[in-house]
Design a protein around this motif. Structure first.
Motif, PDB file in Angstrom:
ATOM      1  N   THR A  90       0.828  -1.224   0.000  1.00 15.18           N
ATOM      2  CA  THR A  90       0.000   0.000   0.000  1.00 15.18           C
ATOM      3  C   THR A  90       0.860   1.271   0.000  1.00 15.18           C
ATOM      4  O   THR A  90       0.329   2.362   0.163  1.00 15.18           O
ATOM      5  CB  THR A  90      -0.944   0.031   1.221  1.00 15.18           C
ATOM      6  N   ARG A  91       2.159   1.140  -0.194  1.00 15.26           N
ATOM      7  CA  ARG A  91       3.098   2.272  -0.227  1.00 15.26           C
ATOM      8  C   ARG A  91       2.997   3.114   1.048  1.00 15.26           C
ATOM      9  O   ARG A  91       3.122   4.330   1.017  1.00 15.26           O
ATOM     10  CB  ARG A  91       2.858   3.137  -1.474  1.00 15.26           C
ATOM     11  N   ASN A  92       2.769   2.435   2.134  1.00 10.29           N
ATOM     12  CA  ASN A  92       2.627   3.112   3.429  1.00 10.29           C
ATOM     13  C   ASN A  92       3.882   2.965   4.286  1.00 10.29           C
ATOM     14  O   ASN A  92       3.975   3.558   5.360  1.00 10.29           O
ATOM     15  CB  ASN A  92       1.417   2.509   4.158  1.00 10.29           C
ATOM     16  N   LEU A  94       6.961   4.014   4.151  1.00  9.38           N
ATOM     17  CA  LEU A  94       7.729   5.209   4.530  1.00  9.38           C
ATOM     18  C   LEU A  94       7.026   5.976   5.638  1.00  9.38           C
ATOM     19  O   LEU A  94       7.658   6.471   6.562  1.00  9.38           O
ATOM     20  CB  LEU A  94       7.923   6.128   3.324  1.00  9.38           C
ATOM     21  N   ASN A  95       5.688   6.070   5.528  1.00 13.91           N
ATOM     22  CA  ASN A  95       4.933   6.778   6.575  1.00 13.91           C
ATOM     23  C   ASN A  95       5.164   6.133   7.932  1.00 13.91           C
ATOM     24  O   ASN A  95       5.261   6.813   8.944  1.00 13.91           O
ATOM     25  CB  ASN A  95       3.429   6.760   6.258  1.00 13.91           C
ATOM     26  N   ALA A 266       9.995   0.844  -0.275  1.00  9.79           N
ATOM     27  CA  ALA A 266       8.722   1.508   0.035  1.00  9.79           C
ATOM     28  C   ALA A 266       8.061   2.129  -1.179  1.00  9.79           C
ATOM     29  O   ALA A 266       6.846   2.308  -1.192  1.00  9.79           O
ATOM     30  CB  ALA A 266       8.966   2.578   1.090  1.00  9.79           C
ATOM     31  N   THR A 267       8.845   2.462  -2.207  1.00 13.04           N
ATOM     32  CA  THR A 267       8.235   3.191  -3.328  1.00 13.04           C
ATOM     33  C   THR A 267       8.291   2.424  -4.645  1.00 13.04           C
ATOM     34  O   THR A 267       7.857   2.933  -5.659  1.00 13.04           O
ATOM     35  CB  THR A 267       8.935   4.557  -3.524  1.00 13.04           C
TER      36      THR A 267
ATOM     37  N   ALA B  85       4.304  12.960  -2.330  1.00 13.51           N
ATOM     38  CA  ALA B  85       3.422  12.514  -3.409  1.00 13.51           C
ATOM     39  C   ALA B  85       3.703  11.053  -3.753  1.00 13.51           C
ATOM     40  O   ALA B  85       2.904  10.404  -4.431  1.00 13.51           O
ATOM     41  CB  ALA B  85       3.656  13.384  -4.630  1.00 13.51           C
ATOM     42  N   TYR B  86       4.831  10.538  -3.289  1.00 11.45           N
ATOM     43  CA  TYR B  86       5.240   9.182  -3.670  1.00 11.45           C
ATOM     44  C   TYR B  86       4.940   8.124  -2.616  1.00 11.45           C
ATOM     45  O   TYR B  86       5.352   6.976  -2.746  1.00 11.45           O
ATOM     46  CB  TYR B  86       6.731   9.185  -4.039  1.00 11.45           C
ATOM     47  N   THR B  87       4.262   8.546  -1.563  1.00  9.48           N
ATOM     48  CA  THR B  87       3.767   7.557  -0.600  1.00  9.48           C
ATOM     49  C   THR B  87       2.263   7.795  -0.479  1.00  9.48           C
ATOM     50  O   THR B  87       1.752   8.827  -0.904  1.00  9.48           O
ATOM     51  CB  THR B  87       4.385   7.724   0.803  1.00  9.48           C
ATOM     52  N   SER B  88       1.572   6.820   0.085  1.00 12.64           N
ATOM     53  CA  SER B  88       0.139   7.025   0.282  1.00 12.64           C
ATOM     54  C   SER B  88      -0.287   6.334   1.570  1.00 12.64           C
ATOM     55  O   SER B  88       0.404   5.446   2.059  1.00 12.64           O
ATOM     56  CB  SER B  88      -0.646   6.475  -0.906  1.00 12.64           C
ATOM     57  N   LEU B  89      -1.407   6.765   2.068  1.00 14.66           N
ATOM     58  CA  LEU B  89      -1.971   6.066   3.219  1.00 14.66           C
ATOM     59  C   LEU B  89      -2.639   4.802   2.685  1.00 14.66           C
ATOM     60  O   LEU B  89      -3.066   4.777   1.528  1.00 14.66           O
ATOM     61  CB  LEU B  89      -2.992   6.969   3.925  1.00 14.66           C
TER      62      LEU B  89
END
Lengths: 268, 250
Positions: A90-92, A94-95, A266-267, B85-89
């Motif tokens: 879910t590309r989460n 890094l967050n 992550a990306t 812009a390159y990550t998302s929840l």
């Protein structure tokens, strides 16, 4: 939610509770594979028992015990590895990595998810095993606690290893991450005794904590008293495996920070 | 004079033989918005990742809130945030659920109230029960910003927050960032390829090229030093001219 104890761990666990309660297909996946395996092995057990005209009933019920206990380890491992992969998909990731979450909190959160998966699936499987095949897991009495505890810990260690592989080698290692528990399955004597394995593989098998649990399970089912010793050994091995997995994870994180792998994973 | 929020000293990052960041030093003042600019491969992303603790420095130091990022990473991260812009929840959760999870990850007290208040501030209350993956690009950007301001950060890193948005939404988003920053006094590091964005939002800019800092100052100062009418012209000069000599760097 004010003053939640261990907020970071609670956050990680809550994310997966939301995920599984929101999506019926996720819940279906949680039960489908273990039920499927239980039914296949259960019917095979019944067939072998009938073919052996009752004389072979004890060895073949080992299979059902193996299915149930194997699922504990597998779910625990998956809880850790799939929770991590979910953030990659879910590309989460890094967050999460830039949130004030310590590595041990992240791992503890994933391990709790693994524990919850076990708590949800094992009672259903046990009930099915009893209703369909008259296999009563509670015949193990209090031995169930060290059985489950040891398998959970080893499952967590495997999950951490799988996550380290994905961090180090990216999504190319994702398949390996899924397969890791199954790579060990032939050597950990789930459905047969350690003596069944070729001599050169037996030390490998005995180095796995889960082997001692499955051996202890068979001793318990046979009314043998040699249970506790194996479980103590399993616990000692588990401490070594868990420490090893933690060290590997820490080392891989340091490499990932040096090589910029966190952002790549992550990306990508 | 207030101490700087961020101090970067002689920062170097090598990936094998390739030097991605080459001896960068700068400071970020309290309440300041600093634009980090440069063509692709300039080292901006590596720089941002180092400021977030995702990439370790080869040599040099990063101090945030007067503390070492290497030693006090978690304590520092509690007081900062990030949006890219390159990550998302996670797209499979509701907006409210995602924000609640992050409120917990940041250890906030009274998560529900904080989530509600931040959603109101960013005008996303009506999106609370929507699945995050079903939001439009503009809505998702506002929700990402909502997550970024959830812990009332003292330092915020925004990595191309307006990328792939239409001009109308870009205008709204940068106005929202500027207004929220004025109210909260948050210091911001801002990267963008949109030079209008940078001129509108940033107090000061840093131009990077091939890992080196080649110019630092207010947008007006940087334009004047290149005898250019706009930051976009400066950007093009650097990207096309390519060499550090163009920028007067020895």
């Amino acid at each position: 939610m004010s003053g939640t104890p261990f907020p970071a761990i609670s956050g990680i666990v809550l994310r997966y509770l939301y995920l599984y309660t929101r999506n019926g297909l996720r819940a279906f996946e949680l039960f489908f594979w273990p039920l499927n395996t239980l039914l296949v092995w259960g019917f095979l057990t019944r067939y072998l028992t009938q073919a052996g005209e009752g004389g072979a009933s004890l060895p073949v019920t080992f299979l059902l015990g193996g299915v149930l206990l194997w699922d504990v380890q597998f779910r625990a491992s998956q809880g850790v590895s799939v929770s991590f992969l979910e953030d990659v998909w879910t590309r989460n990731l890094l967050n999460v990595f830039v949130a004030p979450v310590r590595t041990w909190e992240l791992v503890a959160g994933f391990c709790t998810v693994g524990l919850l998966r076990v708590i949800i699936t094992v009672p259903i499987l046990s009930l099915m095993a009893f209703l369909a095949f008259r296999f009563n897991i509670f015949d193990f009495n209090l031995w169930l606690i060290p059985f489950f505890g040891n398998l959970l810990i080893f499952g967590w260690a495997m999950g951490m290893m799988a996550n380290a592989m994905v961090l180090r080698w990216g999504q190319a290692a994702e398949g390996l991450s899924w397969a890791l528990p199954f790579l060990l399955q032939p050597f950990t004597a789930v459905y047969y005794t350690v003596e069944t394995l070729p001599g050169f593989l037996q030390p490998v098998s005995l180095a796995l904590p889960s082997t001692h649990v499955f051996e202890a399970m068979r001793h318990a089912m046979a009314g043998d008293v040699r249970i506790g010793q194996g479980l103590f050994l399993a616990f000692g091995l588990n401490l070594a495996w868990l420490t090893g997995a933690g060290l590997v994870m820490n080392r891989v994180l340091a490499i990932a920070r040096d090589k910029g792998l966190l952002t790549k994973v992550a990306t990508q | 004079m207030l101490p700087p929020v961020l101090t970067v000293r002689d920062l170097v990052k090598d990936f094998g033989d390739f030097r991605a960041v080459d001896g960068i030093s700068f400071e970020l003042g309290q309440g300041e918005i600093l634009g980090l600019l440069g063509p692709n491969g300039a080292g901006k992303t590596t720089m941002m990742n180092m400021l977030l603790g995702l990439v370790s420095a080869t040599t040099g130091s990063i101090r945030i809130f007067g503390k070492s990022l290497e030693k006090d990473r978690i304590e520092i991260l509690r007081r900062m945030n990030f949006s890219s812009a390159y990550t998302s929840l996670p797209g499979n959760l509701l907006v409210r659920q995602n924000l609640t999870v992050f409120a917990l990850l940041y250890g906030l007290k009274d998560c529900r109230r904080r989530v509600r208040e931040t959603m109101e501030r960013f005008g996303v209350t009506e999106l609370a029960e929507r699945t995050t993956g079903h939001l439009s690009a503009g809505e998702a950007t506002r929700v990402n910003l909502c997550k970024a301001f959830l812990n009332r950060p003292e330092l915020l890193l925004l990595d191309e927050p307006t990328a792939s948005l239409d001009p109308d939404v870009v205008d709204k988003v940068r106005t929202l960032i500027r207004e929220t920053q004025r109210e909260s006094g948050t210091s911001i590091i801002y990267t963008s390829h949109n030079m209008q964005d940078i001129e509108f939002v940033c107090d000061r800019v840093i131009f990077m090229h091939r890992g080196r800092l080649i110019r630092m100052g207010t947008p007006a100062e940087v334009k004047a030093s290149f005898a250019s009418a706009s930051l976009e012209d400066v950007f093009i000069q650097i990207a096309r001219g390519g060499d550090l000599e163009v920028a007067g760097v020895q």
